[in-house]
Design a protein around this motif. Structure first.
Motif, PDB file in Angstrom:
ATOM      1  N   TYR A  32       0.804  -1.205   0.000  1.00 41.70           N
ATOM      2  CA  TYR A  32       0.000   0.000   0.000  1.00 41.70           C
ATOM      3  C   TYR A  32       0.846   1.268   0.000  1.00 41.70           C
ATOM      4  O   TYR A  32       1.909   1.322   0.617  1.00 41.70           O
ATOM      5  CB  TYR A  32      -0.895   0.049   1.239  1.00 41.70           C
ATOM      6  CG  TYR A  32      -1.894  -1.067   1.345  1.00 41.70           C
ATOM      7  CD1 TYR A  32      -1.642  -2.184   2.128  1.00 41.70           C
ATOM      8  CD2 TYR A  32      -3.100  -0.996   0.663  1.00 41.70           C
ATOM      9  CE1 TYR A  32      -2.555  -3.214   2.231  1.00 41.70           C
ATOM     10  CE2 TYR A  32      -4.029  -2.020   0.764  1.00 41.70           C
ATOM     11  CZ  TYR A  32      -3.757  -3.117   1.538  1.00 41.70           C
ATOM     12  OH  TYR A  32      -4.672  -4.138   1.638  1.00 41.70           O
ATOM     13  N   ALA A  50       1.762  11.708   1.538  1.00 36.78           N
ATOM     14  CA  ALA A  50       1.680  10.283   1.252  1.00 36.78           C
ATOM     15  C   ALA A  50       3.027   9.801   0.736  1.00 36.78           C
ATOM     16  O   ALA A  50       3.828  10.579   0.210  1.00 36.78           O
ATOM     17  CB  ALA A  50       0.581   9.987   0.235  1.00 36.78           C
ATOM     18  N   ALA A  97      -3.415   6.321   6.885  1.00 38.12           N
ATOM     19  CA  ALA A  97      -4.341   5.531   6.088  1.00 38.12           C
ATOM     20  C   ALA A  97      -3.576   4.805   4.995  1.00 38.12           C
ATOM     21  O   ALA A  97      -2.476   5.223   4.616  1.00 38.12           O
ATOM     22  CB  ALA A  97      -5.409   6.436   5.483  1.00 38.12           C
ATOM     23  N   THR A  99      -3.721   2.939   1.065  1.00 40.13           N
ATOM     24  CA  THR A  99      -4.445   2.944  -0.197  1.00 40.13           C
ATOM     25  C   THR A  99      -3.685   2.181  -1.273  1.00 40.13           C
ATOM     26  O   THR A  99      -2.443   2.111  -1.255  1.00 40.13           O
ATOM     27  CB  THR A  99      -4.693   4.379  -0.681  1.00 40.13           C
ATOM     28  OG1 THR A  99      -5.454   4.335  -1.900  1.00 40.13           O
ATOM     29  CG2 THR A  99      -3.382   5.109  -0.981  1.00 40.13           C
ATOM     30  N   TRP A 104      -3.527  10.009  -4.319  1.00 36.43           N
ATOM     31  CA  TRP A 104      -3.236   9.934  -2.895  1.00 36.43           C
ATOM     32  C   TRP A 104      -3.883  11.039  -2.075  1.00 36.43           C
ATOM     33  O   TRP A 104      -3.983  10.924  -0.862  1.00 36.43           O
ATOM     34  CB  TRP A 104      -1.728   9.991  -2.673  1.00 36.43           C
ATOM     35  CG  TRP A 104      -0.993   8.827  -3.205  1.00 36.43           C
ATOM     36  CD1 TRP A 104      -1.502   7.623  -3.621  1.00 36.43           C
ATOM     37  CD2 TRP A 104       0.416   8.738  -3.380  1.00 36.43           C
ATOM     38  NE1 TRP A 104      -0.489   6.807  -4.055  1.00 36.43           N
ATOM     39  CE2 TRP A 104       0.695   7.455  -3.904  1.00 36.43           C
ATOM     40  CE3 TRP A 104       1.482   9.612  -3.145  1.00 36.43           C
ATOM     41  CZ2 TRP A 104       1.997   7.035  -4.196  1.00 36.43           C
ATOM     42  CZ3 TRP A 104       2.768   9.183  -3.428  1.00 36.43           C
ATOM     43  CH2 TRP A 104       3.013   7.910  -3.954  1.00 36.43           C
ATOM     44  N   TYR A 110      -8.794   5.890   0.250  1.00 40.73           N
ATOM     45  CA  TYR A 110      -8.073   5.077   1.219  1.00 40.73           C
ATOM     46  C   TYR A 110      -8.985   3.996   1.788  1.00 40.73           C
ATOM     47  O   TYR A 110     -10.140   4.250   2.123  1.00 40.73           O
ATOM     48  CB  TYR A 110      -7.502   5.960   2.328  1.00 40.73           C
ATOM     49  CG  TYR A 110      -6.316   6.760   1.853  1.00 40.73           C
ATOM     50  CD1 TYR A 110      -6.479   7.871   1.034  1.00 40.73           C
ATOM     51  CD2 TYR A 110      -5.023   6.384   2.192  1.00 40.73           C
ATOM     52  CE1 TYR A 110      -5.387   8.584   0.575  1.00 40.73           C
ATOM     53  CE2 TYR A 110      -3.924   7.094   1.750  1.00 40.73           C
ATOM     54  CZ  TYR A 110      -4.103   8.203   0.937  1.00 40.73           C
ATOM     55  OH  TYR A 110      -3.025   8.904   0.476  1.00 40.73           O
ATOM     56  N   TRP A 113      -7.970   3.017   7.835  1.00 44.62           N
ATOM     57  CA  TRP A 113      -7.667   4.202   8.621  1.00 44.62           C
ATOM     58  C   TRP A 113      -7.330   3.821  10.053  1.00 44.62           C
ATOM     59  O   TRP A 113      -7.892   2.868  10.599  1.00 44.62           O
ATOM     60  CB  TRP A 113      -8.870   5.142   8.642  1.00 44.62           C
ATOM     61  CG  TRP A 113      -9.151   5.787   7.324  1.00 44.62           C
ATOM     62  CD1 TRP A 113      -9.848   5.241   6.278  1.00 44.62           C
ATOM     63  CD2 TRP A 113      -8.739   7.077   6.898  1.00 44.62           C
ATOM     64  NE1 TRP A 113      -9.894   6.130   5.235  1.00 44.62           N
ATOM     65  CE2 TRP A 113      -9.218   7.266   5.590  1.00 44.62           C
ATOM     66  CE3 TRP A 113      -8.010   8.111   7.493  1.00 44.62           C
ATOM     67  CZ2 TRP A 113      -8.996   8.443   4.866  1.00 44.62           C
ATOM     68  CZ3 TRP A 113      -7.785   9.267   6.786  1.00 44.62           C
ATOM     69  CH2 TRP A 113      -8.282   9.427   5.486  1.00 44.62           C
TER      70      TRP A 113
END
Length: 123
Positions: A32, A50, A97, A99, A104, A110, A113
């Motif tokens: 991720y 991110a 989080a 994803t 992003w 996402y 969390w």
């Protein structure tokens, strides 16, 4: 399933630094991209930054660019957010989080969390 737990928040003074951690359990986070968001009281959730799954790419919000650095240790299943020169406007609950999406900056992309860790910056 991925469980995320943030830590490292607290009360600091303006100009201080803080490092937040996000520890993952369950499925590995190696696959991720990981993001950090924040939400101040009475305000909408805001993208902070991110980092790609292999740490070869980062994206930071303009509001924090130059003051934050994201990193990750996939062997430890942990992601970090180093924040420097903190300002009172950085006060918020910070969330990490995970994803698999390419966009992003949108929290809607996402899948997982954490519960958040509060950061308060006094002037």
């Amino acid at each position: 399933q991925v469980q995320l737990v943030e830590s490292g928040g607290g009360l600091v003074q303006a100009g201080d630094s803080l490092r937040l951690s996000c520890a993952a359990s369950g499925d590995t986070v190696r696959r991720y991209a990981m993001g950090w968001f924040r939400q101040a009281p009475g305000k909408e959730r805001q993208f902070v930054g991110a980092i790609s799954s292999r740490s070869d790419n980062t994206l930071y919000a303009d509001s924090v660019k130059g003051r934050i650095t994201m990193s990750r240790d996939n062997a430890k299943n942990t992601v970090y957010l180093q924040m420097n020169t903190l300002k009172p406007e950085d006060t918020a609950v910070y969330y990490c989080a995970a994803t698999e999406a390419v966009n992003w900056s949108s929290g809607d992309n996402y899948n997982y969390w954490g519960q958040g860790t509060p950061v308060t910056v006094s002037s």
